[in-house]
Write a protein that holds these residues in place. Structure first.
Motif, PDB file in Angstrom:
ATOM      1  N   MET A 155      -7.048   7.707  -8.464  1.00 35.25           N
ATOM      2  CA  MET A 155      -6.343   6.632  -9.156  1.00 35.25           C
ATOM      3  C   MET A 155      -4.825   6.850  -9.118  1.00 35.25           C
ATOM      4  O   MET A 155      -4.058   5.949  -8.819  1.00 35.25           O
ATOM      5  CB  MET A 155      -6.850   6.592 -10.602  1.00 35.25           C
ATOM      6  N   ARG A 184      -3.318   6.340  -5.740  1.00 36.31           N
ATOM      7  CA  ARG A 184      -3.227   4.913  -5.400  1.00 36.31           C
ATOM      8  C   ARG A 184      -2.050   4.277  -6.126  1.00 36.31           C
ATOM      9  O   ARG A 184      -1.291   3.508  -5.559  1.00 36.31           O
ATOM     10  CB  ARG A 184      -4.539   4.197  -5.751  1.00 36.31           C
ATOM     11  N   TRP A 185      -1.915   4.635  -7.401  1.00 35.49           N
ATOM     12  CA  TRP A 185      -0.797   4.079  -8.172  1.00 35.49           C
ATOM     13  C   TRP A 185       0.545   4.535  -7.579  1.00 35.49           C
ATOM     14  O   TRP A 185       1.485   3.751  -7.464  1.00 35.49           O
ATOM     15  CB  TRP A 185      -0.912   4.498  -9.640  1.00 35.49           C
ATOM     16  N   PHE A 213       1.221   2.448  -4.505  1.00 38.03           N
ATOM     17  CA  PHE A 213       1.587   1.072  -4.888  1.00 38.03           C
ATOM     18  C   PHE A 213       3.043   1.038  -5.393  1.00 38.03           C
ATOM     19  O   PHE A 213       3.859   0.213  -4.979  1.00 38.03           O
ATOM     20  CB  PHE A 213       0.631   0.562  -5.965  1.00 38.03           C
ATOM     21  N   PHE A 256       1.949  -8.138  -7.391  1.00 34.99           N
ATOM     22  CA  PHE A 256       0.530  -8.088  -7.764  1.00 34.99           C
ATOM     23  C   PHE A 256      -0.026  -9.505  -7.901  1.00 34.99           C
ATOM     24  O   PHE A 256      -1.096  -9.822  -7.395  1.00 34.99           O
ATOM     25  CB  PHE A 256       0.361  -7.331  -9.090  1.00 34.99           C
ATOM     26  N   PHE A 289      -2.983  -3.932   0.623  1.00 34.15           N
ATOM     27  CA  PHE A 289      -3.524  -4.540  -0.591  1.00 34.15           C
ATOM     28  C   PHE A 289      -4.268  -5.842  -0.297  1.00 34.15           C
ATOM     29  O   PHE A 289      -5.311  -6.116  -0.874  1.00 34.15           O
ATOM     30  CB  PHE A 289      -2.381  -4.742  -1.590  1.00 34.15           C
ATOM     31  N   LYS A 346      -7.803  -5.364   0.921  1.00 36.57           N
ATOM     32  CA  LYS A 346      -8.764  -5.030  -0.129  1.00 36.57           C
ATOM     33  C   LYS A 346      -9.322  -6.315  -0.738  1.00 36.57           C
ATOM     34  O   LYS A 346     -10.527  -6.423  -1.008  1.00 36.57           O
ATOM     35  CB  LYS A 346      -8.064  -4.190  -1.205  1.00 36.57           C
ATOM     36  N   LEU A 391      -7.211  -4.297  -9.671  1.00 39.75           N
ATOM     37  CA  LEU A 391      -6.421  -3.428 -10.543  1.00 39.75           C
ATOM     38  C   LEU A 391      -6.750  -1.965 -10.266  1.00 39.75           C
ATOM     39  O   LEU A 391      -5.866  -1.139 -10.091  1.00 39.75           O
ATOM     40  CB  LEU A 391      -6.696  -3.757 -12.007  1.00 39.75           C
ATOM     41  N   ASN A 392      -8.037  -1.676 -10.204  1.00 43.98           N
ATOM     42  CA  ASN A 392      -8.457  -0.312  -9.910  1.00 43.98           C
ATOM     43  C   ASN A 392      -7.866   0.168  -8.599  1.00 43.98           C
ATOM     44  O   ASN A 392      -7.421   1.301  -8.466  1.00 43.98           O
ATOM     45  CB  ASN A 392      -9.990  -0.245  -9.809  1.00 43.98           C
ATOM     46  N   TYR A 393      -7.866  -0.720  -7.642  1.00 44.85           N
ATOM     47  CA  TYR A 393      -7.416  -0.364  -6.296  1.00 44.85           C
ATOM     48  C   TYR A 393      -5.953   0.034  -6.278  1.00 44.85           C
ATOM     49  O   TYR A 393      -5.565   0.971  -5.580  1.00 44.85           O
ATOM     50  CB  TYR A 393      -7.656  -1.562  -5.374  1.00 44.85           C
ATOM     51  N   ILE A 394      -5.124  -0.676  -7.045  1.00 43.18           N
ATOM     52  CA  ILE A 394      -3.699  -0.301  -7.034  1.00 43.18           C
ATOM     53  C   ILE A 394      -3.421   0.847  -8.006  1.00 43.18           C
ATOM     54  O   ILE A 394      -2.288   1.275  -8.159  1.00 43.18           O
ATOM     55  CB  ILE A 394      -2.753  -1.488  -7.362  1.00 43.18           C
ATOM     56  N   GLY A 395      -4.459   1.323  -8.685  1.00 48.02           N
ATOM     57  CA  GLY A 395      -4.275   2.506  -9.531  1.00 48.02           C
ATOM     58  C   GLY A 395      -4.067   2.196 -10.996  1.00 48.02           C
ATOM     59  O   GLY A 395      -3.542   3.004 -11.736  1.00 48.02           O
ATOM     60  N   VAL A 396      -4.445   0.998 -11.417  1.00 41.59           N
ATOM     61  CA  VAL A 396      -4.388   0.664 -12.845  1.00 41.59           C
ATOM     62  C   VAL A 396      -5.832   0.574 -13.338  1.00 41.59           C
ATOM     63  O   VAL A 396      -6.666  -0.043 -12.673  1.00 41.59           O
ATOM     64  CB  VAL A 396      -3.657  -0.680 -13.077  1.00 41.59           C
ATOM     65  N   GLU A 397      -6.097   1.183 -14.484  1.00 45.47           N
ATOM     66  CA  GLU A 397      -7.467   1.194 -14.974  1.00 45.47           C
ATOM     67  C   GLU A 397      -7.985  -0.235 -15.141  1.00 45.47           C
ATOM     68  O   GLU A 397      -7.508  -0.974 -15.998  1.00 45.47           O
ATOM     69  CB  GLU A 397      -7.578   1.926 -16.317  1.00 45.47           C
ATOM     70  N   GLY A 398      -8.965  -0.586 -14.326  1.00 45.72           N
ATOM     71  CA  GLY A 398      -9.535  -1.929 -14.413  1.00 45.72           C
ATOM     72  C   GLY A 398     -10.185  -2.185 -15.757  1.00 45.72           C
ATOM     73  O   GLY A 398     -10.343  -3.340 -16.172  1.00 45.72           O
TER      74      GLY A 398
END
Lengths: 279, 273, 61, 340
Positions: free
Chosen positions: B146, B149-150, B153, B202, B231, B234, C13-20
């Motif tokens: 996680m 990934r963040w 991004f 986003f 992105f 995905k 959201l999960n994919y970009i690193g934010v808790e879905g």
């Protein structure tokens, strides 16, 4: 040096609802720091940037005259983000005021001449400033005949109703108020501004016409003045454009190489002819 | 692609409904272009008989930025394509690069390099690319943590300077007023604040669910080289895996967000206390 | 439909690193007062467990 | 004028040493781009570049800048101006075209009436060290057409020229001289001057792309309505890339942002290419289509700025040419105007 981006703190001293539709109000501001009033020395025809916390700024013509000491007034129609927020405000609220900005009605040029003032609808504000300036005390002697032609769509939409009555009582002013369509109580003129101009037929001799109003009014009024023999040098108007900085930097309000905020908003038709028609 | 919508809108401006005339516009379309046309048609931006589609098969196009990197950042003065090779005169002398090495990422794994719909076809069908690999990048990214990934991004979004080139070039971005520019209410700040840029990107990316046709325009126009495709792909993958939809892949499809499949849609995102 | 939007939003959201899990989706009818209370209680707990949000959060000044 | 010679391999060291004492902006390689960023004393400046991807105007005119702060009070707003805390800083290694752009921006931001305090404070506290372009430039470079030169010092405080084994450091202004201590004590001799002159002449020759920038002003004066303006914008996407990349474009927007009781007023870059740039609250837009917007951009650079400041608002860096997603070339536009 004064940072031109920082507003003076002002307090909303008085709010006057001008029209029946309630979407045009006059806001009277007092400076929080009395010395700021000196710094805010303005001339009729200039404008200010009203500044509201979190909402932004809106450029509005100054409606009061510098001869009215102790406050500044702006008549504002509810339209965008800032003006809507302003209309929500209560007396006593603190906000900001930037300016005075722009050039002004050309007082020196007007001096000694007969003045014809033509205003339509909500654009009457800086003309009111000019009238009040010219009729104040000894100032009156500096100008020749003053003819005012002011029109609104209906009686309820006329601004400064009390003042109009006061002005009409004076014998050194020729006041012509007209509405497109009257109502049961309306006893004044009916008819569009261009038609009334024709009827009043001010003389071009030593005269200057100062015209401010919606584009459609201006379009039909100008031919009347050309017919009366007014030259383009002697017809003065004020432009509106989207503005941000108000000091000729942010780059959006230019008409040709002139910035409406800094070099305007007041131009003579002769000057406008030299600019590009992009407004 | 925008011109198409604008042209139609302008032809209808200030016209009473009964006076509207059909305006037929010819479009030379590659595979991905036809996908965009399908999206527009699905979204009722114009009618099918208002476009005449001249379909052309596509062998992929050159990723200009990649090409420049490949030749060491030299300035390309002149170039020609000859037998699978790009021959260039550059500020650093003559250079030759194999065409297949500098095709845009979206072209390399393109599934739809032949037009999906057309009125007239030109040329013979293009050979298949390598669509099986299209989600490799996404899968690899999904496998990261996680925080990784963040971090990626964040890093990519920091490059963005909000010039709006991605939005302007995107065939699916055609809102008359983008949410970024609305002032009442203002959804997102206009400055370079990190979070504002992230939110802008986003939201724009997310608006592409079922609508991104992987044409690569946003990536190719981005002056700062933001990896937007990482992105967007995905979103494409989710749409395929969750709803069996590939954006603009068939005229008969409905937009995936406009329907619901009782039997196949997963329920695992629903919260049940 | 909304449910598909939520499904993809959570995943993205999960994919970009934010808790879905910061997004919560469920159905509650206007008549299900108890369930509503339960959902909100559960949601609050879930969000609390994730701690304060610090991604895509704006600071001023 | 103070002149010194410095060994080539000491350049990065000088930048880093300065970075230990003050804020230093220098070109940094970031993935595929070279960008101007602040470096610490352990930073890695990257000087082997033709020009940076973005224009260094953001040092003085940042993309986003706080103009003032406010706090909500029960009675409305209380605000404080953002103090101009511009730190002593150095902009190390800009190309002469970009240094030239600062001299142009000064004309607008540093006027007697309405001086822009934010820009001016940063400008005054920043020493600009330019590095002459002695290598073959980009094919899209055309500085010599717009009053620039590859070995020019307009807008710079110090000019570094690669004269073979060494850099010749020329301290153009007193602000530049104050930093002389960082450049060692090898005085430059007449031979270095001669070498520089030779290199400068050669570099000027190497700028092959030329446009009739000065000739178009009288043509623009009388061709506002020329049908020519219908021919440029057809493929324009209305993105802001050209203006954001441009070292002289300076249009901005002002907006307020609030969180809780605190808020800021900020200005951020805007672009005449954006449809909403001039749109009024009433819905009226004096520049309703991309045609008018393109005309504005061309006119602003080659006519309006000349009218107001007697200078062309273009430094010939070619960034807009290279970055335009649809290959609109300002050089071609100027060329075409000259033929009207």
């Amino acid at each position: 040096m004064q940072n031109p981006y920082i507003p003076y703190p002002v307090v909303v001293d008085k709010i006057i609802t001008e029209v029946d539709t309630k979407d045009i109000k006059t806001f009277r501001f007092k400076f929080v720091n009395p010395e700021d009033e000196q710094k805010y020395a303005y001339i009729p025809g200039q404008f200010g940037e009203l500044s509201i916390y979190g909402k932004g700024e809106s450029p509005i013509g100054i409606a009061s005259s510098p001869t009215q000491k102790g406050y500044v007034e702006f008549t504002v129609q509810k339209a965008g983000v800032v003006t809507s927020a302003l209309h929500e405000m209560e007396e006593g609220t603190l906000m900001g005021l930037r300016g005075p900005l722009g050039n002004s009605w050309p007082l020196e040029f007007l001096e000694g001449k007969n003045i014809v003032i033509v205003g339509g609808g909500f654009a009457f504000t800086t003309l009111r400033s000019l009238i009040n300036y010219m009729i104040y005390g000894d100032n009156r002697k500096r100008f020749g005949n003053i003819t005012v032609i002011y029109g609104a769509r209906n009686p309820g939409l006329l601004l400064y109703k009390d003042e109009l009555i006061e002005w009409q009582k004076r014998d050194d002013l020729n006041i012509n108020v007209t509405v497109d369509k009257g109502d049961a109580t309306w006893k004044g003129k009916e008819g569009f501004v261009p038609a009334v101009c024709k009827e009043v037929a001010p003389s071009k001799e030593n005269a200057v016409a100062v015209i401010c109003g919606p584009p459609v009014m201006i379009r039909f009024t100008l031919p009347v003045f050309f017919e009366l023999g007014f030259s383009k040098e002697n017809i003065i108007t004020s432009l509106e454009m989207r503005m941000k900085c108000g000091i000729g930097k942010c780059g959006r309000c230019n008409v040709g190489s002139k910035y409406v905020c800094k070099d305007g908003p007041v131009f003579s038709l002769a000057e406008l002819d030299k600019l590009t028609p992009e407004y | 692609m925008h011109d198409l919508i604008t042209a139609h809108k302008n032809s209808q401006k200030r016209v009473k409904p009964e006076d509207r005339k059909k305006k037929v516009i010819g479009v030379v379309a590659r595979g991905c272009t036809t996908r965009s046309l399908i999206i527009h048609l699905q979204e009722r931006q114009y009618e099918r008989d208002e476009v005449c589609i001249i379909g052309v098969p596509c062998d992929g196009y050159v990723d200009g930025k990649g090409l420049k990197v490949k030749i060491g950042g030299a300035d390309i003065v002149e170039g020609s394509i000859d037998g699978g090779q790009i021959k260039m005169k550059t500020s650093d002398g003559d250079k030759t690069v194999a065409l297949k090495d500098v095709l845009a990422d979206s072209c390399l794994t393109c599934r739809f390099n032949n037009p999906i719909i057309s009125d007239i076809m030109i040329g013979s069908p293009a050979p298949a690319m390598n669509p099986d690999a299209e989600y490799n990048d996404v899968k690899e990214f999904e496998a990261k943590t996680m925080e990784e990934r963040w971090a990626y991004f964040t890093k990519e979004m920091e490059k963005c300077m909000r010039c709006n080139a991605c939005r302007q070039a995107c065939p699916s971005c055609y809102c008359p007023t983008c949410f970024v520019e609305q002032s009442q209410p203002q959804w997102v700040g206009i400055g370079e604040d990190k979070s504002d840029t992230q939110v802008f990107q986003f939201m724009r990316l997310y608006h592409m669910v079922g609508r991104c046709v992987d044409c690569g325009s946003c990536v190719s126009v981005c002056p700062m080289g933001v990896d937007l495709r990482k992105f967007l792909k995905k979103i494409d993958k989710d749409c395929w895996e969750m709803f069996g939809n590939r954006a603009g892949s068939g005229m008969e499809d409905m937009p995936p967000l406009g329907k619901y499949d009782e039997h196949h849609d997963k329920q695992d995102f629903i919260y049940n206390p | 439909m909304a449910r598909r939007k939520f499904a993809t939003l959570k995943s993205f959201l999960n994919y970009i690193g934010v808790e879905g899990d910061r997004t919560i989706f469920t159905w509650v009818s206007a008549s299900e007062g108890d369930r509503w209370a339960q959902v909100i209680k559960g949601a609050t707990e879930k969000i609390k467990a994730l701690g304060p949000a610090n991604k895509m959060v704006k600071t001023i000044g | 004028m103070e002149k010194r010679l410095i060994k080539k391999d000491t350049l990065a060291g000088i930048a880093k040493k300065m970075a230990g004492d003050m804020m230093v902006w220098a070109p940094v390689k970031k993935e595929d781009n070279v960008l101007f960023e602040t470096i610490g004393k352990d930073g890695e400046p990257f000087f082997a570049y033709l020009n940076s991807k973005n224009a260094p105007k953001n040092v003085f005119f940042p993309h986003t800048e706080t103009l003032m702060k406010f706090t909500r009070t029960p009675k409305g707003m209380a605000f404080s101006s953002e103090a101009n805390k511009a730190n002593q800083s150095v902009l190390f290694g800009v190309r002469p075209c970009d240094a030239h752009s600062f001299a142009l921006l000064d004309k607008l931001f540093d006027q007697e009436k309405y001086q822009d305090a934010y820009y001016v404070a940063k400008r005054q506290n920043t020493t600009v060290i330019a590095m002459a372009c002695v290598k073959p430039p980009y094919a899209s470079c055309f500085c010599t057409s717009v009053d620039g030169e590859p070995v020019g010092s307009e807008g710079a405080d110090i000019l570094l020229t690669d004269i073979g084994g060494d850099y010749l450091a020329e301290f153009i202004t007193s602000k530049g001289e104050k930093l002389a201590q960082y450049f060692g004590d090898a005085k430059a001799d007449a031979a270095a001057d001669a070498k520089k002159a030779e290199i400068a002449a050669k570099a000027k020759e190497a700028i092959q792309s030329r446009i009739p920038a000065h000739e178009v002003k009288p043509i623009l004066d009388v061709n506002f309505d020329n049908p020519f303006w219908n021919t440029i914008h057809g493929k324009c996407l209305a993105c802001g890339t050209c203006t954001y990349m441009c070292p002289t474009c300076h249009c901005f927007d002002i907006s307020d942002e609030v969180k809780g009781a605190d808020g800021i007023r900020l200005r951020s870059w805007d672009s005449c290419m954006f449809p909403l740039f001039t749109k009024e609250t009433s819905g009226h837009n004096p520049r309703p289509s991309q045609k008018e917007r393109w005309r504005q951009r061309a006119m602003h650079k080659f006519k309006y700025y000349v009218d107001n400041f007697n200078a062309i608002a273009c430094v010939g860096c070619g960034r807009c040419v290279m970055s335009c997603p649809v290959n609109i070339d300002i050089r071609k536009v100027v060329e075409d105007i000259s033929k009207l």
